[in-house]
Design a protein around this motif. Structure first.
Motif, PDB file in Angstrom:
ATOM      1  N   MET A 286      16.635   9.633  16.408  1.00  0.00           N
ATOM      2  CA  MET A 286      15.978  10.575  15.514  1.00  0.00           C
ATOM      3  C   MET A 286      16.955  11.162  14.499  1.00  0.00           C
ATOM      4  O   MET A 286      16.533  11.661  13.447  1.00  0.00           O
ATOM      5  CB  MET A 286      15.356  11.717  16.320  1.00  0.00           C
ATOM      6  N   ALA A 287      18.246  11.110  14.813  1.00  0.00           N
ATOM      7  CA  ALA A 287      19.249  11.715  13.936  1.00  0.00           C
ATOM      8  C   ALA A 287      19.238  11.098  12.540  1.00  0.00           C
ATOM      9  O   ALA A 287      19.622  11.748  11.562  1.00  0.00           O
ATOM     10  CB  ALA A 287      20.635  11.576  14.560  1.00  0.00           C
ATOM     11  N   LYS A 288      18.795   9.840  12.441  1.00  0.00           N
ATOM     12  CA  LYS A 288      18.767   9.159  11.146  1.00  0.00           C
ATOM     13  C   LYS A 288      17.545   9.533  10.325  1.00  0.00           C
ATOM     14  O   LYS A 288      17.434   9.144   9.155  1.00  0.00           O
ATOM     15  CB  LYS A 288      18.796   7.645  11.360  1.00  0.00           C
ATOM     16  N   GLY A 289      16.602  10.273  10.915  1.00  0.00           N
ATOM     17  CA  GLY A 289      15.371  10.571  10.207  1.00  0.00           C
ATOM     18  C   GLY A 289      14.461   9.362  10.180  1.00  0.00           C
ATOM     19  O   GLY A 289      14.601   8.427  10.976  1.00  0.00           O
ATOM     20  N   TYR A 290      13.514   9.373   9.231  1.00  0.00           N
ATOM     21  CA  TYR A 290      12.539   8.278   9.163  1.00  0.00           C
ATOM     22  C   TYR A 290      12.284   7.903   7.719  1.00  0.00           C
ATOM     23  O   TYR A 290      12.209   8.781   6.842  1.00  0.00           O
ATOM     24  CB  TYR A 290      11.225   8.680   9.840  1.00  0.00           C
ATOM     25  N   SER A 291      12.133   6.600   7.462  1.00  0.00           N
ATOM     26  CA  SER A 291      11.914   6.108   6.108  1.00  0.00           C
ATOM     27  C   SER A 291      10.669   5.230   6.052  1.00  0.00           C
ATOM     28  O   SER A 291      10.349   4.523   7.020  1.00  0.00           O
ATOM     29  CB  SER A 291      13.124   5.303   5.619  1.00  0.00           C
ATOM     30  N   VAL A 292       9.982   5.285   4.908  1.00  0.00           N
ATOM     31  CA  VAL A 292       8.782   4.487   4.658  1.00  0.00           C
ATOM     32  C   VAL A 292       8.922   3.845   3.279  1.00  0.00           C
ATOM     33  O   VAL A 292       9.315   4.529   2.324  1.00  0.00           O
ATOM     34  CB  VAL A 292       7.515   5.361   4.688  1.00  0.00           C
ATOM     35  N   PRO A 293       8.625   2.553   3.139  1.00  0.00           N
ATOM     36  CA  PRO A 293       8.662   1.940   1.809  1.00  0.00           C
ATOM     37  C   PRO A 293       7.790   2.712   0.825  1.00  0.00           C
ATOM     38  O   PRO A 293       6.686   3.148   1.168  1.00  0.00           O
ATOM     39  CB  PRO A 293       8.130   0.528   2.055  1.00  0.00           C
ATOM     40  N   ALA A 294       8.284   2.870  -0.401  1.00  0.00           N
ATOM     41  CA  ALA A 294       7.588   3.685  -1.392  1.00  0.00           C
ATOM     42  C   ALA A 294       6.187   3.148  -1.704  1.00  0.00           C
ATOM     43  O   ALA A 294       5.227   3.922  -1.814  1.00  0.00           O
ATOM     44  CB  ALA A 294       8.421   3.768  -2.670  1.00  0.00           C
ATOM     45  N   ASP A 295       6.053   1.822  -1.827  1.00  0.00           N
ATOM     46  CA  ASP A 295       4.740   1.267  -2.139  1.00  0.00           C
ATOM     47  C   ASP A 295       3.770   1.433  -0.970  1.00  0.00           C
ATOM     48  O   ASP A 295       2.570   1.652  -1.161  1.00  0.00           O
ATOM     49  CB  ASP A 295       4.858  -0.201  -2.555  1.00  0.00           C
ATOM     50  N   TYR A 296       4.270   1.358   0.249  1.00  0.00           N
ATOM     51  CA  TYR A 296       3.448   1.565   1.443  1.00  0.00           C
ATOM     52  C   TYR A 296       2.869   2.981   1.445  1.00  0.00           C
ATOM     53  O   TYR A 296       1.669   3.191   1.675  1.00  0.00           O
ATOM     54  CB  TYR A 296       4.314   1.335   2.680  1.00  0.00           C
ATOM     55  N   MET A 297       3.738   3.964   1.181  1.00  0.00           N
ATOM     56  CA  MET A 297       3.292   5.347   1.140  1.00  0.00           C
ATOM     57  C   MET A 297       2.296   5.563   0.004  1.00  0.00           C
ATOM     58  O   MET A 297       1.279   6.250   0.169  1.00  0.00           O
ATOM     59  CB  MET A 297       4.480   6.285   0.957  1.00  0.00           C
ATOM     60  N   ALA A 298       2.556   4.947  -1.149  1.00  0.00           N
ATOM     61  CA  ALA A 298       1.673   5.108  -2.301  1.00  0.00           C
ATOM     62  C   ALA A 298       0.278   4.575  -2.013  1.00  0.00           C
ATOM     63  O   ALA A 298      -0.731   5.180  -2.397  1.00  0.00           O
ATOM     64  CB  ALA A 298       2.272   4.408  -3.517  1.00  0.00           C
ATOM     65  N   HIS A 299       0.196   3.456  -1.305  1.00  0.00           N
ATOM     66  CA  HIS A 299      -1.107   2.856  -1.002  1.00  0.00           C
ATOM     67  C   HIS A 299      -1.873   3.699   0.030  1.00  0.00           C
ATOM     68  O   HIS A 299      -3.109   3.787  -0.039  1.00  0.00           O
ATOM     69  CB  HIS A 299      -0.914   1.429  -0.487  1.00  0.00           C
ATOM     70  N   LEU A 300      -1.158   4.324   0.967  1.00  0.00           N
ATOM     71  CA  LEU A 300      -1.803   5.239   1.915  1.00  0.00           C
ATOM     72  C   LEU A 300      -2.348   6.469   1.185  1.00  0.00           C
ATOM     73  O   LEU A 300      -3.483   6.906   1.421  1.00  0.00           O
ATOM     74  CB  LEU A 300      -0.810   5.690   2.988  1.00  0.00           C
ATOM     75  N   MET A 301      -1.527   7.021   0.304  1.00  0.00           N
ATOM     76  CA  MET A 301      -1.929   8.214  -0.433  1.00  0.00           C
ATOM     77  C   MET A 301      -3.102   7.912  -1.363  1.00  0.00           C
ATOM     78  O   MET A 301      -3.962   8.767  -1.593  1.00  0.00           O
ATOM     79  CB  MET A 301      -0.736   8.750  -1.220  1.00  0.00           C
ATOM     80  N   GLN A 302      -3.155   6.697  -1.902  1.00  0.00           N
ATOM     81  CA  GLN A 302      -4.261   6.307  -2.773  1.00  0.00           C
ATOM     82  C   GLN A 302      -5.585   6.388  -2.017  1.00  0.00           C
ATOM     83  O   GLN A 302      -6.590   6.867  -2.548  1.00  0.00           O
ATOM     84  CB  GLN A 302      -4.025   4.890  -3.290  1.00  0.00           C
ATOM     85  N   TYR A 303      -5.577   5.941  -0.759  1.00  0.00           N
ATOM     86  CA  TYR A 303      -6.795   5.998   0.059  1.00  0.00           C
ATOM     87  C   TYR A 303      -7.181   7.446   0.348  1.00  0.00           C
ATOM     88  O   TYR A 303      -8.359   7.818   0.245  1.00  0.00           O
ATOM     89  CB  TYR A 303      -6.579   5.236   1.366  1.00  0.00           C
TER      90      TYR A 303
END
Length: 353
Positions: A124-141
């Motif tokens: 958990m110390a490294k945090g968490y990352s999500v591909p930008a396009d993946y996040m954008a497509h989720l937010m679009q929905y």
């Protein structure tokens, strides 16, 4: 203390054959299957068999089980009245790149939101990352339905859930990233009813022997005995209420405290076993603290129980347990009070500053 169970039950389709027909139609578009054709039916069954072999991949199994675990965990926490798998079924939309979140959650106050479930076994110390396009497509929905979106991240190495929003992330190159510090501050698991439980150690369970049966230790160090009574205690206070015993046992079995075991005989010179004791305490405990040590989050306790019910010998045997969500974990009423099992119930709210 009356144990409150979740009112949510799993609603299954009354005609499972419709699911099979839907699956046949879904894959049939790619392979040009014809409903009723013996050749197509044989090819379909062969594809199903090959798919069953392919899903033995640990990555696929753990990912799917974590997704299923979220639904059971959220239902068991007591604040939801509906959890629907959002990404199941056919969807028609002008942009094929849209990403549908895993679940739609409706709370008892009728507020609702979307949840994308993620599993991470890293530190958990490294945090968490999500591909930008993946996040954008989720937010679009989520924007199409004007419904808030959250990412529920299960840190499997720790048994911890964090639920955060896209706005908690920071864009770094081609990825959105959230640090551990921000995750802890912005964690919204309390929306689902998650709480942290603390109590005064030790939590102890004793299995007393039946004195009317043989309980003598043999020369090889083995002793067979019949259980005569079971006693649970908290901070050396015997727990008498049956429902409080259930809560205490859940904290012992699925909480985060360390276990020690000892066998006690009738006397120092006796060869007859009196009882076996399992004691649970935190590795570090400051008795001067105003608040006793944390045992763990209820979401963690539920998830560890879920893991136990879906694995055998460390391997995943099923994605969901054959129990209702209300069977997992426990929900404590706001008026909870007990002298035998005193609990501190911590409702931790997100910090947006």
């Amino acid at each position: 203390m009356e144990r409150i169970k979740s009112e949510i039950s799993r609603v299954t389709r009354p005609q499972p054959k419709l699911d099979v027909l839907g699956l046949l139609d879904a894959v049939g578009h790619s392979f040009n299957y014809h409903i009723g054709s013996e050749e197509s039916n044989a090819q379909f069954l062969e594809l199903i068999g090959q798919s069953l072999e392919d899903i033995k991949s640990p990555t696929v199994l753990y990912g799917q089980r974590t997704e299923s675990m979220f639904a059971y965990m959220a239902a068991s926490l007591g604040k939801t009245k509906l959890i629907k798998q959002e990404d199941n079924g056919t969807i028609f939309y002008s942009d094929p790149c849209i990403k549908i979140p895993d679940y739609r959650v409706v709370l008892h106050d009728d507020s609702q939101f979307l949840v994308e479930v993620k599993n991470d076994h890293n530190s958990m110390a490294k945090g968490y990352s999500v591909p930008a396009d993946y996040m954008a497509h989720l937010m679009q929905y989520s924007q199409l339905f004007n419904t808030p979106l959250y990412l529920a991240i299960y840190w499997s190495a720790y048994g911890l859930w964090m639920m955060v929003a896209p706005e908690d992330f920071t864009l770094e190159g081609k990825k959105y990233h959230i640090s551990l510090n921000t995750m802890v501050k912005r964690n919204r698991m309390s929306m689902l009813g998650d709480v942290q439980i603390a109590t005064t150690p030790p939590l102890v369970i004793r299995f007393y022997t039946d004195k009317s049966k043989d309980r003598t230790i043999q020369q090889n160090g083995v002793v067979g005995f019949t259980i005569g009574a079971v006693e649970l205690s908290c901070n050396h206070q015997t727990i008498k209420d049956d429902n409080e015993k259930k809560v205490a046992f859940s904290l012992m079995l699925f909480g985060g405290w360390s276990e020690t075991t000892r066998a006690v005989f009738d006397s120092p010179d006796s060869q007859e076993l009196d009882y076996i004791e399992f004691s649970y305490s935190p590795e570090v405990h400051d008795e001067r603290s105003a608040i006793p040590p944390l045992v763990g989050a209820v979401s963690t306790i539920i998830s560890r129980q879920y893991n136990m019910l879906t694995t055998e010998n460390g391997e995943i045997q099923r994605l969901t347990p054959n129990v209702s969500p209300g069977f997992l974990g426990f929900i404590l009423p706001e008026s909870y009070k007990s002298n035998d099992l005193p609990l501190w119930i911590l409702h931790i709210q997100p910090n947006f500053e």
